[in-house]
Motif scaffolding. Structure first.
Motif, PDB file in Angstrom:
ATOM      1  N   GLU A  87      -3.618   2.596   0.227  1.00 32.54           N
ATOM      2  CA  GLU A  87      -4.439   2.653  -1.128  1.00 32.54           C
ATOM      3  C   GLU A  87      -3.655   1.315  -1.467  1.00 32.54           C
ATOM      4  OE1 GLU A  87      -6.093   6.816  -2.781  1.00 32.54           O
ATOM      5  OE2 GLU A  87      -4.215   5.783  -2.162  1.00 32.54           O
ATOM      6  N   ARG A  88      -4.071   0.324  -1.682  1.00 28.38           N
ATOM      7  CA  ARG A  88      -3.377  -0.943  -2.369  1.00 28.38           C
ATOM      8  C   ARG A  88      -2.802  -0.009  -3.729  1.00 28.38           C
ATOM      9  NH1 ARG A  88      -4.028  -6.611  -2.836  1.00 28.38           N
ATOM     10  NH2 ARG A  88      -2.953  -7.515  -4.556  1.00 28.38           N
ATOM     11  N   VAL A 110       5.433  -1.609  -8.335  1.00 29.43           N
ATOM     12  CA  VAL A 110       4.978   0.081  -7.968  1.00 29.43           C
ATOM     13  C   VAL A 110       4.745  -0.185  -8.637  1.00 29.43           C
ATOM     14  CG1 VAL A 110       5.753  -1.287  -5.271  1.00 29.43           C
ATOM     15  CG2 VAL A 110       7.027   0.490  -7.526  1.00 29.43           C
ATOM     16  N   PRO A 111       4.217   1.233  -8.739  1.00 25.42           N
ATOM     17  CA  PRO A 111       3.858   2.011  -9.796  1.00 25.42           C
ATOM     18  C   PRO A 111       5.299   3.073  -9.993  1.00 25.42           C
ATOM     19  CG  PRO A 111       1.539   2.459  -8.400  1.00 25.42           C
ATOM     20  CD  PRO A 111       2.574   1.152  -7.515  1.00 25.42           C
ATOM     21  N   LEU A 112       5.916   4.293 -10.888  1.00 20.23           N
ATOM     22  CA  LEU A 112       6.397   4.369 -11.418  1.00 20.23           C
ATOM     23  C   LEU A 112       6.604   5.845 -10.587  1.00 20.23           C
ATOM     24  CD1 LEU A 112       6.856   4.425 -15.266  1.00 20.23           C
ATOM     25  CD2 LEU A 112       7.630   3.165 -13.283  1.00 20.23           C
ATOM     26  N   GLU A 113       5.614   6.057 -10.251  1.00 13.34           N
ATOM     27  CA  GLU A 113       5.559   7.324  -9.036  1.00 13.34           C
ATOM     28  C   GLU A 113       6.769   6.828  -7.846  1.00 13.34           C
ATOM     29  OE1 GLU A 113       1.666   6.508  -8.461  1.00 13.34           O
ATOM     30  OE2 GLU A 113       3.111   6.430 -10.051  1.00 13.34           O
ATOM     31  N   LEU A 114       6.998   5.707  -7.451  1.00 10.13           N
ATOM     32  CA  LEU A 114       7.091   5.018  -6.037  1.00 10.13           C
ATOM     33  C   LEU A 114       8.732   3.974  -6.205  1.00 10.13           C
ATOM     34  CD1 LEU A 114       3.626   4.201  -4.069  1.00 10.13           C
ATOM     35  CD2 LEU A 114       5.306   6.691  -3.634  1.00 10.13           C
ATOM     36  N   ALA A 115       8.733   4.126  -7.453  1.00  9.70           N
ATOM     37  CA  ALA A 115       9.719   3.240  -7.892  1.00  9.70           C
ATOM     38  C   ALA A 115      11.017   3.708  -7.291  1.00  9.70           C
ATOM     39  CB  ALA A 115       9.542   2.867  -9.150  1.00  9.70           C
ATOM     40  N   ALA A 116      11.072   5.316  -7.195  1.00  7.81           N
ATOM     41  CA  ALA A 116      12.432   5.914  -6.912  1.00  7.81           C
ATOM     42  C   ALA A 116      13.350   4.763  -5.711  1.00  7.81           C
ATOM     43  CB  ALA A 116      12.218   7.080  -7.167  1.00  7.81           C
ATOM     44  N   LEU A 117      14.991   5.268  -5.821  1.00  5.46           N
ATOM     45  CA  LEU A 117      15.129   4.776  -5.161  1.00  5.46           C
ATOM     46  C   LEU A 117      14.442   5.754  -3.128  1.00  5.46           C
ATOM     47  CD1 LEU A 117      19.196   4.176  -5.397  1.00  5.46           C
ATOM     48  CD2 LEU A 117      17.038   2.210  -5.846  1.00  5.46           C
ATOM     49  N   GLY A 118      14.724   4.839  -2.186  1.00  2.37           N
ATOM     50  CA  GLY A 118      14.332   6.234  -1.224  1.00  2.37           C
ATOM     51  C   GLY A 118      12.807   6.167  -0.610  1.00  2.37           C
ATOM     52  N   SER A 119      11.542   5.562  -2.008  1.00  2.00           N
ATOM     53  CA  SER A 119      10.538   5.408  -1.768  1.00  2.00           C
ATOM     54  C   SER A 119      10.227   4.616  -0.969  1.00  2.00           C
ATOM     55  CB  SER A 119       9.425   5.644  -3.067  1.00  2.00           C
ATOM     56  OG  SER A 119      10.568   6.233  -4.480  1.00  2.00           O
ATOM     57  N   ARG A 120       8.732   4.888   0.295  1.00  2.00           N
ATOM     58  CA  ARG A 120       8.128   3.902   1.530  1.00  2.00           C
ATOM     59  C   ARG A 120       6.772   3.602   0.786  1.00  2.00           C
ATOM     60  NH1 ARG A 120      10.565   5.610   5.980  1.00  2.00           N
ATOM     61  NH2 ARG A 120      12.705   5.335   5.697  1.00  2.00           N
ATOM     62  N   VAL A 121       6.796   2.779   1.078  1.00  2.00           N
ATOM     63  CA  VAL A 121       5.680   1.940   0.893  1.00  2.00           C
ATOM     64  C   VAL A 121       5.210   0.963   2.724  1.00  2.00           C
ATOM     65  CG1 VAL A 121       5.647   1.700  -1.829  1.00  2.00           C
ATOM     66  CG2 VAL A 121       6.418  -0.387   0.037  1.00  2.00           C
ATOM     67  N   ASN A 122       3.986   0.511   2.381  1.00  2.00           N
ATOM     68  CA  ASN A 122       3.498  -0.485   3.352  1.00  2.00           C
ATOM     69  C   ASN A 122       2.903  -2.050   3.038  1.00  2.00           C
ATOM     70  OD1 ASN A 122       4.136   1.492   5.687  1.00  2.00           O
ATOM     71  ND2 ASN A 122       2.143   2.425   5.067  1.00  2.00           N
ATOM     72  N   ALA A 123       3.754  -2.838   3.450  1.00  2.00           N
ATOM     73  CA  ALA A 123       3.511  -3.526   3.490  1.00  2.00           C
ATOM     74  C   ALA A 123       2.515  -4.411   3.976  1.00  2.00           C
ATOM     75  CB  ALA A 123       4.648  -5.077   3.176  1.00  2.00           C
ATOM     76  N   ILE A 124       1.360  -5.558   4.731  1.00  2.00           N
ATOM     77  CA  ILE A 124       0.301  -4.909   5.133  1.00  2.00           C
ATOM     78  C   ILE A 124       0.624  -6.749   5.541  1.00  2.00           C
ATOM     79  CG2 ILE A 124      -2.036  -5.380   5.484  1.00  2.00           C
ATOM     80  CD1 ILE A 124      -0.641  -2.697   4.841  1.00  2.00           C
ATOM     81  N   VAL A 125       1.145  -7.141   6.786  1.00  2.00           N
ATOM     82  CA  VAL A 125       1.250  -8.728   7.203  1.00  2.00           C
ATOM     83  C   VAL A 125       0.882  -8.940   8.204  1.00  2.00           C
ATOM     84  CG1 VAL A 125       3.461 -10.081   8.040  1.00  2.00           C
ATOM     85  CG2 VAL A 125       3.662  -8.205   6.639  1.00  2.00           C
ATOM     86  N   GLN A 178       0.979  -1.122   0.466  1.00  2.00           N
ATOM     87  CA  GLN A 178      -0.452   0.425   0.209  1.00  2.00           C
ATOM     88  C   GLN A 178       1.092   1.128  -0.144  1.00  2.00           C
ATOM     89  OE1 GLN A 178      -2.323   0.424   2.986  1.00  2.00           O
ATOM     90  NE2 GLN A 178      -4.244  -1.952   2.098  1.00  2.00           N
ATOM     91  N   ASN A 179       0.471   2.437  -0.087  1.00  2.00           N
ATOM     92  CA  ASN A 179       0.823   3.681  -0.555  1.00  2.00           C
ATOM     93  C   ASN A 179       1.058   4.273   1.086  1.00  2.00           C
ATOM     94  OD1 ASN A 179      -1.678   4.725  -0.548  1.00  2.00           O
ATOM     95  ND2 ASN A 179      -1.652   5.063  -2.659  1.00  2.00           N
TER      96      ASN A 179
END
Length: 380
Positions: A320-321, A343-358, A315-316
């Motif tokens: 959002e998934r 991930v979407p290209l806007e989140l593919a840059a190094l250092g971008s943060r996302v969340n994994a839902i575990v 998720q961002n």
């Protein structure tokens, strides 16, 4: 314990059982996933010494004839025609939409093009290649061959005792060699390559000689048997995609971050640009990735010590998934939870943060460069 009737056995099946392997179904075969010492010990042994992997489930074939290189080049976005004798290259078999049917390795052996494809895909791959270019060259499957991989920093030390001269090879080159086991001479074709990020060799041998070869290698003090479990953790640390997990018919080479495998000669403006399945779509993606594709394969490291497995939702930061993890585990060398995912290209840059839902919990992850562990290929 032998394989169920529905599973095929590799030539070394009895050896794996004797060595105490836990056998599991994989690509239609009964395969060793680990030995009694366990996955972590096998992984670390390969990183420090030399591990012997049985990858005889893989498909091996020869393309023969004066038009073989040009014919094969019509199926993959890779330079086949100019590949020198003795050199190996990574290739991608594509469908008409530019999706990846399989990834593969091939070598110009002078007398033929020797191709290795993934085990789960080999029947479909060979049928596809035969249907598409069988009128232009001979497509000869090699089910009589076994395939062993000797991987790790001491692989060259162990193998050069038995096959002097292999130490002269560099990464992605190969040749015919004779292995002296002490009691017999075994003819093999091998390349200095592999799927672990370490130096090493992949050795094609007639199935009737596989046991003698394996025993000779395991008799070397540096070498221990390694299962598919450690092969998976090693390749993930090396940032190498697994077909069916990280790349498939729903991804193009550009989306899969594999555009490095497409040489200039096959790109727009090159002497042999296009001419492969999906070329129009892939050429557009190469020219303007942002406009042409909405996703990309990236490396991810969890910022908490919680392993993130394949199929875990991503998720961002707004909740959002955005995609899912395609491969993930606790990297034994890096000692951190690592993963690949789209991930979407806007989140593919190094250092971008996302969340994994575990298990309902958001685990923060950061996009990082791959490989996760530096590779040790021998380039001379």
């Amino acid at each position: 314990m032998s394989a169920p009737e529905s599973l095929l056995n590799v030539p070394l099946n009895d050896l794996h059982i004797t060595l105490g392997a836990r056998m599991v179904p994989f690509a239609g075969y009964s395969m060793p996933v680990q030995y009694p010492v366990g996955l972590i010990a096998e992984h670390k042994h390969t990183r420090s010494a030399a591990g012997l992997f049985d990858v005889s489930h893989m498909g091996q074939l020869r393309l023969v004839g004066p038009d073989a290189a040009a014919a094969f080049e019509s199926l993959i976005p890779v330079d086949v025609i100019d590949l020198p004798v003795g050199k190996q290259r990574y290739g991608l078999l594509l469908n008409d939409e530019g999706g990846i049917l399989d990834d593969l390795m091939f070598v110009n052996r002078g007398t033929d093009i020797f191709v290795i494809v993934n085990g789960a895909c080999k029947v479909a791959d060979i049928a596809h290649i035969q249907a598409k270019i069988g009128s232009r060259c001979e497509v000869i499957p090699m089910p009589e061959r076994a395939l062993l991989a000797l991987q790790g920093p001491q692989a060259v030390t162990a193998l050069s005792r038995l096959a002097p001269g292999v130490e002269k090879l560099v990464f992605m080159t190969g040749g015919h060699f004779t292995v002296n086991t002490g009691t017999q001479q075994i003819d093999v074709f091998l390349t200095r390559s592999g799927y672990t990020g370490e130096d090493g060799f992949e050795i094609s041998v007639h199935a009737s000689d596989a046991l003698a070869l394996a025993n000779a290698l395991l008799a070397q003090p540096e070498v221990k048997p390694i299962g598919l479990g450690a092969r998976n953790s090693l390749r993930l640390e090396a940032g190498l995609p697994l077909y069916g997990n990280d790349i498939d018919t729903g991804t193009t080479p550009v989306e899969g971050a594999l555009q490095w495998a497409i040489q200039k000669v096959r790109r727009a403006g090159g002497a042999r640009a296009g001419g492969y399945p999906g070329a129009t779509k892939i050429t557009a993606q190469l020219a303007n990735e942002a406009a042409a594709t909405g996703k990309k394969r990236v490396g991810l490291v969890a910022l908490e010590r919680i392993p993130v497995r394949e199929h875990t939702e991503l998720q961002n930061l707004a909740g959002e998934r955005i995609g899912e993890v395609t491969s993930g585990l606790l990297g034994p060398t890096i000692d951190k939870p690592i993963a690949m995912g789209y991930v979407p290209l806007e989140l593919a840059a190094l250092g971008s943060r996302v969340n994994a839902i575990v298990r309902g919990k958001a685990v923060p992850m950061e996009v990082v460069a791959m490989p996760f562990v530096p590779t040790n290929y021998f380039r001379g």
